[in-house]
Motif scaffolding. Structure first.
Motif, PDB file in Angstrom:
ATOM      1  N   ASP A 186       0.792  -1.225   0.000  1.00 38.33           N
ATOM      2  CA  ASP A 186       0.000   0.000   0.000  1.00 38.33           C
ATOM      3  C   ASP A 186       0.827   1.279   0.000  1.00 38.33           C
ATOM      4  O   ASP A 186       0.263   2.371   0.001  1.00 38.33           O
ATOM      5  N   ASN A 187       2.160   1.164  -0.036  1.00 39.86           N
ATOM      6  CA  ASN A 187       2.954   2.397  -0.014  1.00 39.86           C
ATOM      7  C   ASN A 187       4.180   2.374  -0.926  1.00 39.86           C
ATOM      8  O   ASN A 187       4.730   3.430  -1.219  1.00 39.86           O
ATOM      9  N   ARG A 188       4.636   1.199  -1.378  1.00 41.76           N
ATOM     10  CA  ARG A 188       5.807   1.199  -2.240  1.00 41.76           C
ATOM     11  C   ARG A 188       5.862  -0.037  -3.125  1.00 41.76           C
ATOM     12  O   ARG A 188       5.097  -0.991  -2.960  1.00 41.76           O
ATOM     13  N   VAL A 189       6.817   0.012  -4.075  1.00 47.13           N
ATOM     14  CA  VAL A 189       7.030  -1.077  -5.036  1.00 47.13           C
ATOM     15  C   VAL A 189       8.448  -1.596  -4.867  1.00 47.13           C
ATOM     16  O   VAL A 189       9.417  -0.830  -4.956  1.00 47.13           O
ATOM     17  N   LEU A 190       8.571  -2.916  -4.634  1.00 55.14           N
ATOM     18  CA  LEU A 190       9.879  -3.555  -4.495  1.00 55.14           C
ATOM     19  C   LEU A 190      10.141  -4.418  -5.734  1.00 55.14           C
ATOM     20  O   LEU A 190       9.278  -5.189  -6.150  1.00 55.14           O
ATOM     21  N   THR A 191      11.340  -4.289  -6.292  1.00 56.72           N
ATOM     22  CA  THR A 191      11.709  -5.064  -7.480  1.00 56.72           C
ATOM     23  C   THR A 191      12.813  -6.049  -7.113  1.00 56.72           C
ATOM     24  O   THR A 191      13.853  -5.648  -6.572  1.00 56.72           O
ATOM     25  N   TYR A 192      12.575  -7.339  -7.428  1.00 56.17           N
ATOM     26  CA  TYR A 192      13.522  -8.401  -7.106  1.00 56.17           C
ATOM     27  C   TYR A 192      13.994  -9.096  -8.379  1.00 56.17           C
ATOM     28  O   TYR A 192      13.318  -9.075  -9.411  1.00 56.17           O
ATOM     29  N   LYS A 193      15.141  -9.729  -8.254  1.00 50.96           N
ATOM     30  CA  LYS A 193      15.678 -10.587  -9.294  1.00 50.96           C
ATOM     31  C   LYS A 193      15.852 -11.981  -8.696  1.00 50.96           C
ATOM     32  O   LYS A 193      16.375 -12.124  -7.591  1.00 50.96           O
ATOM     33  N   ALA A 194      15.375 -13.006  -9.433  1.00 51.23           N
ATOM     34  CA  ALA A 194      15.441 -14.373  -8.899  1.00 51.23           C
ATOM     35  C   ALA A 194      15.854 -15.336 -10.003  1.00 51.23           C
ATOM     36  O   ALA A 194      15.461 -15.181 -11.168  1.00 51.23           O
ATOM     37  N   ALA A 195      16.670 -16.325  -9.636  1.00 47.72           N
ATOM     38  CA  ALA A 195      17.094 -17.339 -10.595  1.00 47.72           C
ATOM     39  C   ALA A 195      15.947 -18.282 -10.941  1.00 47.72           C
ATOM     40  O   ALA A 195      15.902 -18.860 -12.027  1.00 47.72           O
ATOM     41  N   SER A 196      14.993 -18.436 -10.014  1.00 45.62           N
ATOM     42  CA  SER A 196      13.830 -19.291 -10.230  1.00 45.62           C
ATOM     43  C   SER A 196      12.695 -18.739  -9.386  1.00 45.62           C
ATOM     44  O   SER A 196      12.903 -17.882  -8.515  1.00 45.62           O
ATOM     45  N   ILE A 197      11.500 -19.214  -9.619  1.00 51.47           N
ATOM     46  CA  ILE A 197      10.356 -18.776  -8.827  1.00 51.47           C
ATOM     47  C   ILE A 197       9.751 -19.981  -8.121  1.00 51.47           C
ATOM     48  O   ILE A 197       9.760 -21.092  -8.639  1.00 51.47           O
ATOM     49  N   GLY A 198       9.240 -19.762  -6.950  1.00 48.60           N
ATOM     50  CA  GLY A 198       8.644 -20.845  -6.166  1.00 48.60           C
ATOM     51  C   GLY A 198       9.592 -21.450  -5.160  1.00 48.60           C
ATOM     52  O   GLY A 198       9.166 -22.143  -4.238  1.00 48.60           O
ATOM     53  N   PHE A 199      10.879 -21.199  -5.315  1.00 48.15           N
ATOM     54  CA  PHE A 199      11.881 -21.655  -4.350  1.00 48.15           C
ATOM     55  C   PHE A 199      13.142 -20.814  -4.544  1.00 48.15           C
ATOM     56  O   PHE A 199      13.337 -20.180  -5.577  1.00 48.15           O
ATOM     57  N   GLY A 200      13.975 -20.776  -3.554  1.00 43.18           N
ATOM     58  CA  GLY A 200      15.203 -19.985  -3.641  1.00 43.18           C
ATOM     59  C   GLY A 200      15.021 -18.607  -3.038  1.00 43.18           C
ATOM     60  O   GLY A 200      14.017 -18.292  -2.392  1.00 43.18           O
ATOM     61  N   ASP A 201      16.022 -17.769  -3.243  1.00 46.98           N
ATOM     62  CA  ASP A 201      16.044 -16.435  -2.665  1.00 46.98           C
ATOM     63  C   ASP A 201      15.764 -15.379  -3.730  1.00 46.98           C
ATOM     64  O   ASP A 201      15.809 -15.644  -4.942  1.00 46.98           O
ATOM     65  N   TYR A 202      15.507 -14.153  -3.246  1.00 50.99           N
ATOM     66  CA  TYR A 202      15.175 -13.036  -4.122  1.00 50.99           C
ATOM     67  C   TYR A 202      16.121 -11.872  -3.810  1.00 50.99           C
ATOM     68  O   TYR A 202      16.235 -11.458  -2.662  1.00 50.99           O
TER      69      TYR A 202
END
Length: 485
Positions: A186-202
């Motif tokens: 409700d106040n900001r937008v965070l942008t992540y990069k991930a090697a895969s989705i559903g598991f792992g880190d961001y």
């Protein structure tokens, strides 16, 4: 579809954990193949195209009659063929101008298409910059439901907590290089990069604020079950495609029938040649020579009955009428047309309730943004109206309004609401009153000029009479003087 989660379990919404993101993405991925199938059916990639036969020599035509696209396109045109109308007694021009800036009519068409195909639709409201003027404005886009989802709390109000939009980034060889994940609260937008989705880190790339004061992603539902308009009819569509394909297979087999020959003997090697030419040979006494084609009986009448029954069921289940039916002739009146479209009108009444709920959330977000520039808008006073795109006989409606008004059985405000293109009846009545006042004023001016002209003529006549009287008196006096002299 929206994912529900306990607010306390979600943790810090300004810094979401990898565990939270993975959990929600896995939940969303569980519905991916259903959405993928619905998209394929609209695009014409239907199950009949996957049919194989054990005998490769047998005809295997694959005919796609795309009823899924027909149903969706009809619903989209019917729902938003006429632009959504927004009316209010207050000044809402600022928000209407913001909608015009982003071409909201085209956006609503795209949104309704997603609703009709997937049963669910998502739109993202974000800050954009005009490349010509450099000014920042609130923009809006539809996002494919296969790559975005909304998360709410598990209360009965289902309050939005955050939304996630993820998409693959491909390298020049066409392989997925990494995933870009955007997180909206409700106040900001965070942008992540991930090697895969559903598991792992961001890996956090950037965090920027927004000014909408709420999660800027809106989820729309097509119905309570979040089903597409043709989803219930997929088995009927498959059956229709199969029937049409087999009809062509039978025709092809009939044309390419096997010739059965008996009564003489073939030479060595002729069997292979005749087999490739669709010929069979059987030995028989010389006096019983015969040749005939091997075919099966084709009952086109029963096939036509089955085809028509399937077609009728498709239109019955989807509530979308067959516009090629003879009942939809060109001389059908508007009221008769409404009766024939009764099922589609009922479907629209359900779809429009869910759509208006999302449209009101959109108004709130745009109003929150406009408050930055001191444009305060009362959202509760705005009325949202979806008008079905139907052929209308305006002449008949106007005649009915005139007759009812002359009879004095209904107020003018009610009568004018019958007109399909009138959004604000009060404004129309005000315009009519202004025209009447202008007409009265012009008549008064015209009568005033006429009165002045008449008064001027009377004065001229009076002056002329006075001159004549003076001249007559002068002549009488001269005559009297002559007689006395």
């Amino acid at each position: 579809m929206a994912i529900k989660i306990n607010r306390e379990m979600a943790g810090d919404l300004n810094n979401p954990s990898s565990e939270l993101l993975n959990h929600c993405i896995n939940q969303h991925q569980s519905d991916f193949w259903r959405l993928e199938k619905l998209s394929d059916y609209y695009d014409g990639k239907q199950d009949i195209l996957k049919r194989t036969k054990d005998n490769s020599a047998a005809p295997n035509n694959k005919v796609v009659v795309n009823h899924a696209k027909y149903v969706t396109d009809m619903n989209v045109g019917f729902m938003v063929g006429n632009p959504v109308a927004y009316t209010s007694s207050d000044d809402i021009q600022a928000i209407l101008d913001a909608y015009t800036k982003v071409d909201i009519v085209s956006h609503d068409t795209e949104l309704e298409k997603d609703l009709s195909v997937f049963g669910i639709g998502y739109e993202l409201i974000y800050m954009n910059k005009d490349p010509l003027t450099g000014k920042v404005f609130a923009d809006i886009k539809c996002i494919d439901p296969r790559g975005i989802f909304l998360v709410t709390d598990d209360t009965i109000d289902a309050n939005p907590l955050f939304a996630v939009h993820y998409q693959p980034v491909y390298n020049l060889q066409g392989a997925v290089e990494y995933y870009l994940v955007k997180y909206y609260n409700d106040n900001r937008v965070l942008t992540y990069k991930a090697a895969s989705i559903g598991f792992g880190d961001y890996q956090l790339l950037k965090a920027v604020p927004h000014y909408f004061k709420a999660v800027p992603v809106i989820e729309y539902r097509n119905n309570e079950e979040r089903q597409g308009d043709f989803e219930q009819a997929i088995s009927l569509i498959d059956a229709y495609n199969l029937l049409q394909s087999d009809r062509i297979n039978d025709k092809e087999a009939f044309v390419d029938a096997i010739l059965f020959i008996r009564g003489f003997t073939l030479e060595a090697g002729d069997g292979a040649i005749l087999a490739s030419e669709k010929l069979l040979q059987a030995s028989a006494p010389p006096n019983e020579v015969d040749a005939s084609y091997l075919t099966k009986q084709m009952d086109e009448n029963s096939v036509a009955v089955l085809r028509d029954a399937l077609l009728e069921d498709i239109h019955k289940v989807t509530y979308v009428p067959n516009m090629n039916d003879k009942n939809f002739s060109g001389n059908v009146s508007g009221e008769a047309m409404k009766y024939k479209l009764f099922g589609l009108l009922q479907l629209m009444s359900v779809k429009s309730r869910y759509m208006i709920k999302g449209l009101r959330q959109r108004l709130v977000l745009f109003a929150n943004y406009l408050e930055i520039s001191n444009n305060s808008i009362d959202i509760d006073a705005i009325k949202i109206k979806l008008k079905p795109n139907l052929p209308i006989n305006t002449t008949d409606i106007v005649n009915q309004i005139v007759q009812a008004h002359q009879a004095g059985i209904l107020p003018l405000k009610v009568l004018l609401s019958w007109l399909p293109d009138i959004d604000n009846v009060d404004e129309v009545i005000e315009q009519l009153q202004e025209e009447k006042e202008e007409a009265i004023e012009m008549n008064q001016k015209a009568m005033g000029v006429q009165a002045e002209d008449s008064h001027s003529n009377l004065n001229d006549d009076e002056e002329e009479n006075q001159d004549n009287n003076k001249q007559s008196d002068s002549q009488t006096k001269q005559k009297g003087d002559q007689e006395n002299g």
